[in-house]
Design an enzyme around this catalytic site. Structure first.
Site, PDB file in Angstrom:
ATOM      1  N   GLU A  12     -11.116  54.003 -18.686  1.00 11.48           N
ATOM      2  CA  GLU A  12      -9.908  54.543 -19.299  1.00 11.48           C
ATOM      3  C   GLU A  12      -9.408  55.810 -18.603  1.00 11.48           C
ATOM      4  O   GLU A  12      -8.263  56.211 -18.811  1.00 11.48           O
ATOM      5  CB  GLU A  12     -10.170  54.818 -20.787  1.00 11.48           C
ATOM      6  CG  GLU A  12     -10.473  53.555 -21.582  1.00 11.48           C
ATOM      7  CD  GLU A  12     -10.903  53.825 -23.012  1.00 11.48           C
ATOM      8  OE1 GLU A  12     -10.819  52.894 -23.828  1.00 11.48           O
ATOM      9  OE2 GLU A  12     -11.338  54.962 -23.317  1.00 11.48           O
ATOM     10  N   ASP A 198      -8.560  43.890 -27.627  1.00 15.28           N
ATOM     11  CA  ASP A 198      -9.000  42.794 -28.481  1.00 15.28           C
ATOM     12  C   ASP A 198      -8.194  42.845 -29.772  1.00 15.28           C
ATOM     13  O   ASP A 198      -7.468  43.808 -30.027  1.00 15.28           O
ATOM     14  CB  ASP A 198     -10.508  42.890 -28.776  1.00 15.28           C
ATOM     15  CG  ASP A 198     -10.935  44.310 -29.129  1.00 15.28           C
ATOM     16  OD1 ASP A 198     -10.538  44.772 -30.202  1.00 15.28           O
ATOM     17  OD2 ASP A 198     -11.649  44.941 -28.331  1.00 15.28           O
TER      18      ASP A 198
END
EC number: 3.2.2.9
Length: 235
Positions: A12, A198
């Site tokens: 990230e 997700d």
């Protein structure tokens, strides 16, 4: 503008770190802070680690040592809105804790005592992020409530409880509300920008890991574009 950027995991923050010009490093309490130029702004980037305690410490050190004009939390999240797909983006209008319950003493679900029930992102940062993403990407972008807890949300019972407690929640993750609470306490504007890795109720650790790279690329791309727009924004 002087901007602080926080991501929990290496994927990230890696793309943003590699894009920085003239980076310098400072290590405090085990956290490495990278300061340099990115998209016309002075930026300090830190990988906080996963969870609320780690992100609180990282945010406190970031603000105390570098005094950013604002803080951007970037990374991945699990989508709760049924219209979201992997790779889509959610921008926080507000962030709340989903794993706090002091309702026995009259507080709202998710409210930490002596704190607001939710932490509002700075409206100019939200607007700039929304405009930026609309200009550079065709992924679905929603603005609304993001909730945070020290739980990977793959248990159907926990998912349904969170849906019941926070029916407008768009996405769930593990750092945003603690970062927001710290920014609230230290009087620093913030926004959370998360790309979906997700979808809650459908994910597994395997699907999360599979799509983490996609989410990290998308969220990093959004942050760079937002930084370009922030050169003309006054908070």
């Amino acid at each position: 503008m002087n901007v602080g950027i926080i991501g929990a995991m290496e994927p990230e923050v890696k793309i943003l770190r590699e894009a920085m010009q003239n980076p310098q490093t400072l290590t405090k309490a085990g956290f490495t802070f990278y300061t340099g130029e990115l998209a016309g702004n002075t930026v300090t980037l830190v990988q906080s680690g996963i969870g609320k305690v780690a992100s609180t410490i990282a945010t406190t050190l970031l603000i105390d040592n570098f005094a950013p004009d604002c803080v951007i939390n970037t990374g991945s999240a699990g989508g709760f809105d049924p219209s979201l797909n992997v790779g889509d983006v959610v921008i926080s209008s507000e962030v709340r804790h989903h794993d706090v319950d002091v309702t026995a003493f009259g507080y709202e679900i998710g409210q930490v005592p002596q704190m607001p029930a939710g932490f509002a992102a700075h409206p100019k940062l939200v607007a700039a992020a929304e405009q930026t993403i609309a200009q550079i990407s065709d992924v679905k972008t929603l603005v609304g409530l993001i909730c945070t807890g020290d739980i990977f949300m793959c248990d159907p019972i926990r998912i349904e409880k969170a849906r019941s407690d926070f029916p407008t929640m768009l996405a769930v993750e593990m750092e945003g509300a603690s970062i927001a609470q710290t920014c609230h306490t230290l009087n620093t504007p913030f926004v959370v920008i998360r790309s979906m890795s997700d979808i809650a109720g459908k994910e597994s650790p395997q699907s999360f890991e599979e799509y983490l790279e996609t989410a990290s690329i998308n969220s990093s791309k959004m942050v760079v574009a937002l930084l370009e727009k922030l050169t003309a924004v006054s908070l």
